[in-house]
Design an enzyme around this catalytic site. Structure first.
Site, PDB file in Angstrom:
ATOM      1  CB  SER A 133      -0.861   0.012   1.265  1.00 39.83           C
ATOM      2  OG  SER A 133      -1.507   1.267   1.409  1.00 39.83           O
ATOM      3  CE1 TYR A 146      -3.674  -1.939   5.572  1.00 38.57           C
ATOM      4  CE2 TYR A 146      -3.553   0.350   4.835  1.00 38.57           C
ATOM      5  CZ  TYR A 146      -3.678  -1.002   4.547  1.00 38.57           C
ATOM      6  OH  TYR A 146      -3.808  -1.411   3.239  1.00 38.57           O
TER       7      TYR A 146
HETATM    8  N1  LIG Z   1      -8.736  -0.900  -1.065  1.00 41.40           N
HETATM    9  C1  LIG Z   1      -7.717  -0.074  -0.861  1.00 41.40           C
HETATM   10  O1  LIG Z   1      -7.898   1.170  -0.894  1.00 41.40           O
HETATM   11  C2  LIG Z   1      -6.346  -0.621  -0.664  1.00 41.40           C
HETATM   12  C3  LIG Z   1      -5.253   0.270  -0.801  1.00 41.40           C
HETATM   13  C4  LIG Z   1      -3.971  -0.199  -0.614  1.00 41.40           C
HETATM   14  C5  LIG Z   1      -3.752  -1.532  -0.302  1.00 41.40           C
HETATM   15  N2  LIG Z   1      -4.807  -2.396  -0.155  1.00 41.40           N
HETATM   16  C6  LIG Z   1      -4.519  -3.784   0.192  1.00 41.40           C
HETATM   17  O2  LIG Z   1      -5.036  -4.606  -0.822  1.00 41.40           O
HETATM   18  C7  LIG Z   1      -5.263  -5.919  -0.287  1.00 41.40           C
HETATM   19  C8  LIG Z   1      -6.653  -6.381  -0.722  1.00 41.40           C
HETATM   20  O3  LIG Z   1      -7.614  -5.544  -0.127  1.00 41.40           O
HETATM   21  P1  LIG Z   1      -8.969  -5.137  -0.874  1.00 41.40           P
HETATM   22  O4  LIG Z   1      -8.938  -3.685  -1.082  1.00 41.40           O
HETATM   23  O5  LIG Z   1      -9.210  -6.038  -2.015  1.00 41.40           O
HETATM   24  O6  LIG Z   1     -10.019  -5.395   0.319  1.00 41.40           O
HETATM   25  P2  LIG Z   1     -11.186  -6.478   0.505  1.00 41.40           P
HETATM   26  O7  LIG Z   1     -12.167  -6.359  -0.587  1.00 41.40           O
HETATM   27  O8  LIG Z   1     -11.662  -6.274   1.908  1.00 41.40           O
HETATM   28  O9  LIG Z   1     -10.415  -7.885   0.381  1.00 41.40           O
HETATM   29  C9  LIG Z   1      -9.608  -8.360   1.430  1.00 41.40           C
HETATM   30  C10 LIG Z   1      -9.391  -9.840   1.211  1.00 41.40           C
HETATM   31  O10 LIG Z   1      -8.506 -10.315   2.254  1.00 41.40           O
HETATM   32  C11 LIG Z   1      -9.014 -11.543   2.704  1.00 41.40           C
HETATM   33  N3  LIG Z   1      -8.584 -11.843   4.066  1.00 41.40           N
HETATM   34  C12 LIG Z   1      -8.692 -11.067   5.156  1.00 41.40           C
HETATM   35  N4  LIG Z   1      -8.231 -11.722   6.234  1.00 41.40           N
HETATM   36  C13 LIG Z   1      -7.827 -12.951   5.788  1.00 41.40           C
HETATM   37  C14 LIG Z   1      -7.283 -14.080   6.423  1.00 41.40           C
HETATM   38  N5  LIG Z   1      -7.051 -14.121   7.745  1.00 41.40           N
HETATM   39  N6  LIG Z   1      -6.984 -15.175   5.689  1.00 41.40           N
HETATM   40  C15 LIG Z   1      -7.223 -15.165   4.351  1.00 41.40           C
HETATM   41  N7  LIG Z   1      -7.738 -14.135   3.690  1.00 41.40           N
HETATM   42  C16 LIG Z   1      -8.045 -13.036   4.421  1.00 41.40           C
HETATM   43  C17 LIG Z   1     -10.533 -11.411   2.599  1.00 41.40           C
HETATM   44  O11 LIG Z   1     -11.124 -12.702   2.473  1.00 41.40           O
HETATM   45  P3  LIG Z   1     -11.941 -13.491   3.624  1.00 41.40           P
HETATM   46  O12 LIG Z   1     -12.529 -12.457   4.539  1.00 41.40           O
HETATM   47  O13 LIG Z   1     -12.940 -14.288   2.846  1.00 41.40           O
HETATM   48  O14 LIG Z   1     -10.896 -14.352   4.275  1.00 41.40           O
HETATM   49  C18 LIG Z   1     -10.672 -10.658   1.291  1.00 41.40           C
HETATM   50  O15 LIG Z   1     -10.692 -11.560   0.205  1.00 41.40           O
HETATM   51  C19 LIG Z   1      -5.072  -5.787   1.225  1.00 41.40           C
HETATM   52  O16 LIG Z   1      -3.785  -6.265   1.558  1.00 41.40           O
HETATM   53  C20 LIG Z   1      -5.153  -4.298   1.473  1.00 41.40           C
HETATM   54  O17 LIG Z   1      -4.441  -3.922   2.631  1.00 41.40           O
HETATM   55  C21 LIG Z   1      -6.095  -1.959  -0.335  1.00 41.40           C
END
Ligand SMILES: NC(=O)c1ccc[n+]([C@@H]2O[C@H](COP(=O)([O-])OP(=O)(O)OC[C@H]3O[C@@H](n4cnc5c(N)ncnc54)[C@H](OP(=O)(O)O)[C@@H]3O)[C@@H](O)[C@H]2O)c1
Length: 246
Positions: A133, A146
């Site tokens: 991120s 975070y």
């Molecule tokens: N959205 C943003 O603005 C943003 C910006 C920068 C970085 N990111 C990063 O991008 C990545 C994906 O996030 P996203 O934006 O796609 O959010 P999201 O839609 O909330 O997806 C998060 C995913 O992580 C999985 N997860 C959470 N805890 C887990 C665990 N203990 N074991 C296995 N899977 C787990 C969830 O699946 P389950 O709950 O089904 O396990 C879900 O599939 C993250 O690392 C986040 O920090 C996001």
């Protein structure tokens, strides 16, 4: 899916960037394994793209060991499991939330990588893609739990690149800014209004925008390592500076 295609494991594939990455990599001809705790969503996605699904909790060593045992081969790992919990200042930090963020974002990447490194090396063209991120190189008020975790992810990726020198494994850190997924909904414990406010008037990235970047990095020639890719909406300059049109 091509015969002899590389296999990509995507963690966090039940939602957002991970789910979009499964679709993008499948479209590029890779075999995909969609992994997360919400296995029903992973199964639906696997059915859609003709891949496989595995139930995975990256915070549980036994779950990761079972995943490693279940995979016949793996060439690409996309570590997308992760996220943020809360936006409290350090003075009001919820240690349980901090622990979960570290377990998921940092130890999750460490655990899955460690378990699958031998398989990545055996394939001769391994690639580790970690969704970090801009919070991995920036800070903002209320974000320390975070940002500390994502800074650790950044350090882990840079360290891996040193430790894997001489082995056929690439390491790419993709560092997004604002992406509209379930991220904000999870961060604010299901408060949809508060989550929507995060993206108001910004035209955030979509999960597909980030998946496109992931697929680009994975489909370069094996000698080309894209180390670090920051990707943000045009209306976002830093974690705290953006332009809202409404
Ligand atoms: N959205 C943003 O603005 C943003 C910006 C920068 C970085 N990111 C990063 O991008 C990545 C994906 O996030 P996203 O934006 O796609 O959010 P999201 O839609 O909330 O997806 C998060 C995913 O992580 C999985 N997860 C959470 N805890 C887990 C665990 N203990 N074991 C296995 N899977 C787990 C969830 O699946 P389950 O709950 O089904 O396990 C879900 O599939 C993250 O690392 C986040 O920090 C996001």
């Amino acid at each position: 899916m091509e015969a002899g295609a590389r296999t990509a494991l995507v963690t966090g594939a039940s939602s957002g960037i991970g789910a979009a990455a499964v679709r993008a990599l499948a479209a590029e001809g890779l075999q995909t394994v969609a992994a997360a705790r919400r296995i029903d969503r992973c199964r639906d996605l696997a059915h859609e793209v003709g891949g496989e699904a595995v139930e995975l909790d990256v915070t549980d060593p036994e779950s990761v060991a079972a995943l490693a045992a279940a995979l016949k081969s793996v060439d690409v790992i996309v570590h997308s499991a992760g996220g943020a919990l809360g936006l409290e200042p350090v003075a009001e930090a919820d240690e349980e939330a901090w622990r979960t963020m570290y377990e998921t974002n940092v130890l999750g990447v460490e655990r899955v990588t460690k378990a699958l490194l031998p398989a990545l090396e055996r394939g001769g063209n391994g690639h580790i893609v970690v969704i970090g991120s801009i919070a991995g190189v920036e800070v903002y008020p209320g974000g320390a739990g975070y940002t500390a975790a994502k800074h650790a992810v950044n350090a882990l990726c840079r360290t891996l690149r040193l430790e894997l020198l001489g082995r056929p494994i690439r390491v790419t850190e993709v560092a997004p800014g604002m992406v509209e997924t379930e991220f904000a909904l999870v961060r604010f414990e299901g408060d949809a209004d508060r989550a929507a406010e995060v993206y108001r008037g910004i035209e955030p990235l979509t999960a597909e925008d980030v998946a496109d970047v992931i697929a680009f990095s994975v489909t370069r020639a094996p000698n080309v390592n894209l180390d670090y890719i920051a990707v943000k909406p045009v209306n976002q300059a830093t974690a705290t500076d953006y332009h809202r049109t409404s």
